[in-house]
Motif scaffolding. Sequence first.
Motif, mmCIF file in Angstrom:
data_model
loop_
_atom_site.group_PDB
_atom_site.id
_atom_site.type_symbol
_atom_site.label_atom_id
_atom_site.label_comp_id
_atom_site.label_asym_id
_atom_site.label_seq_id
_atom_site.Cartn_x
_atom_site.Cartn_y
_atom_site.Cartn_z
ATOM 1 N N MET A 54 8.511 -0.325 -4.524
ATOM 2 C CA MET A 54 6.740 -0.768 -2.785
ATOM 3 C C MET A 54 7.723 0.874 -2.124
ATOM 4 N N GLY A 55 6.964 1.519 -1.818
ATOM 5 C CA GLY A 55 6.489 2.665 -0.812
ATOM 6 C C GLY A 55 5.561 2.204 -0.043
ATOM 7 N N THR A 56 5.627 3.456 0.898
ATOM 8 C CA THR A 56 5.257 3.042 2.146
ATOM 9 C C THR A 56 4.275 4.387 2.252
ATOM 10 N N LEU A 57 3.234 4.705 3.056
ATOM 11 C CA LEU A 57 2.564 5.489 3.381
ATOM 12 C C LEU A 57 2.372 4.882 5.621
ATOM 13 N N THR A 58 3.265 6.777 5.913
ATOM 14 C CA THR A 58 2.728 5.937 7.268
ATOM 15 C C THR A 58 1.615 7.343 7.742
ATOM 16 N N TYR A 59 0.774 7.085 8.618
ATOM 17 C CA TYR A 59 -0.441 7.691 9.237
ATOM 18 C C TYR A 59 0.372 7.694 10.044
ATOM 19 N N ASP A 60 0.082 9.522 10.850
ATOM 20 C CA ASP A 60 0.146 9.921 12.857
ATOM 21 C C ASP A 60 1.341 8.823 13.235
ATOM 22 N N SER A 61 2.616 8.572 12.754
ATOM 23 C CA SER A 61 3.659 8.651 12.270
ATOM 24 C C SER A 61 3.492 7.149 13.484
ATOM 25 N N LYS A 62 2.423 6.266 13.281
ATOM 26 C CA LYS A 62 1.807 4.641 13.651
ATOM 27 C C LYS A 62 1.708 4.238 13.301
ATOM 28 N N LEU A 63 1.148 3.784 12.098
ATOM 29 C CA LEU A 63 0.068 2.644 10.627
ATOM 30 C C LEU A 63 1.346 3.174 9.651
ATOM 31 N N THR A 64 1.748 1.892 9.579
ATOM 32 C CA THR A 64 2.421 2.275 7.991
ATOM 33 C C THR A 64 1.854 0.916 7.029
ATOM 34 N N VAL A 65 1.608 1.653 5.735
ATOM 35 C CA VAL A 65 0.991 0.695 4.860
ATOM 36 C C VAL A 65 2.365 0.684 3.482
ATOM 37 N N ALA A 66 3.001 -0.803 3.081
ATOM 38 C CA ALA A 66 3.056 -0.741 1.903
ATOM 39 C C ALA A 66 2.933 -0.688 0.848
ATOM 40 N N LEU A 67 2.917 -0.155 -0.039
ATOM 41 C CA LEU A 67 1.892 0.164 -1.452
ATOM 42 C C LEU A 67 2.678 0.381 -2.574
ATOM 43 N N ASP A 68 2.703 -0.273 -4.127
ATOM 44 C CA ASP A 68 3.347 0.114 -5.275
ATOM 45 C C ASP A 68 3.742 1.748 -5.413
ATOM 46 N N ARG A 93 3.601 3.266 -8.237
ATOM 47 C CA ARG A 93 2.269 3.808 -9.173
ATOM 48 C C ARG A 93 0.928 4.580 -7.891
ATOM 49 N N VAL A 94 0.746 3.424 -7.251
ATOM 50 C CA VAL A 94 -0.444 3.213 -6.555
ATOM 51 C C VAL A 94 -0.347 4.228 -5.113
ATOM 52 N N LEU A 95 0.561 4.188 -4.488
ATOM 53 C CA LEU A 95 1.260 5.409 -3.865
ATOM 54 C C LEU A 95 1.353 6.931 -4.510
ATOM 55 N N ALA A 96 1.782 7.048 -5.479
ATOM 56 C CA ALA A 96 1.576 8.383 -6.367
ATOM 57 C C ALA A 96 0.030 9.591 -6.473
ATOM 58 N N HIS A 97 -0.250 8.052 -7.095
ATOM 59 C CA HIS A 97 -1.612 8.294 -7.202
ATOM 60 C C HIS A 97 -2.342 8.547 -6.298
ATOM 61 N N LEU A 98 -2.154 8.234 -4.830
ATOM 62 C CA LEU A 98 -2.960 8.307 -3.480
ATOM 63 C C LEU A 98 -2.314 9.509 -3.253
ATOM 64 N N GLN A 99 -1.659 9.851 -2.935
ATOM 65 C CA GLN A 99 -0.842 11.009 -3.013
ATOM 66 C C GLN A 99 -1.301 12.517 -3.479
ATOM 67 N N ALA A 100 -1.459 11.821 -4.689
ATOM 68 C CA ALA A 100 -2.324 12.907 -5.288
ATOM 69 C C ALA A 100 -3.627 13.211 -5.501
ATOM 70 N N PRO A 134 -0.497 13.207 10.663
ATOM 71 C CA PRO A 134 0.654 13.623 9.935
ATOM 72 C C PRO A 134 0.187 12.326 9.268
ATOM 73 N N LEU A 135 1.100 12.257 7.773
ATOM 74 C CA LEU A 135 1.152 11.877 6.862
ATOM 75 C C LEU A 135 2.068 11.645 5.461
ATOM 76 N N ALA A 136 2.578 11.265 5.585
ATOM 77 C CA ALA A 136 3.922 11.084 5.125
ATOM 78 C C ALA A 136 4.334 9.915 4.095
ATOM 79 N N PHE A 137 4.346 10.232 2.999
ATOM 80 C CA PHE A 137 4.929 9.234 1.597
ATOM 81 C C PHE A 137 6.109 8.651 1.488
ATOM 82 N N GLU A 138 6.279 7.407 0.960
ATOM 83 C CA GLU A 138 8.052 7.468 1.077
ATOM 84 C C GLU A 138 8.118 6.325 -0.122
ATOM 85 N N TYR A 139 8.767 6.661 -0.891
ATOM 86 C CA TYR A 139 8.520 5.712 -2.508
ATOM 87 C C TYR A 139 10.221 5.465 -1.673
ATOM 88 N N PHE A 140 10.271 4.307 -2.767
ATOM 89 C CA PHE A 140 10.895 3.380 -3.397
ATOM 90 C C PHE A 140 12.498 3.682 -4.274
#
Length: 104
Positions: free
Chosen positions: A1-15, A17-24, A60-66
């Motif tokens: 499970m990775g995370t996508l963090t939006y504006d340093s305030k909102l974080t959502v946990a995503l698989d 594989r899903v996160l990598a496709h969203l990032q692209a 700001p948007l951050a993608f962090e992978y497990f």
Amino acid sequence: MGTLTYDSKLTVALDDRVLAHLQAVIWSKLRRGEQFAFTWTDPMRSGLGRTSVWLSPHIPLAFEYFGSRAPRLNPAWIDALTKSANSPGGLTLVAEPEGGDGVT
């Protein structure tokens, strides 16, 4: 499970594989200076079922992978997500098309 963090305030946990496709898809649009909405559902989070944010190159948007390995990308899924992102409703998570093994 990775995370996508939006504006340093909102974080959502995503698989990862899903996160990598969203990032692209998201990086492709932001690289072109495009702004758009992104909506996802998260029924597990404090009774909140749906969240929408406005994505812009200036927020700001951050993608962090497990995992340390990048998942294989499915071009058909990237295409489906891109079509969603280009729609009036903005980017939403759509199911991965069958045969989900793409290129790295």
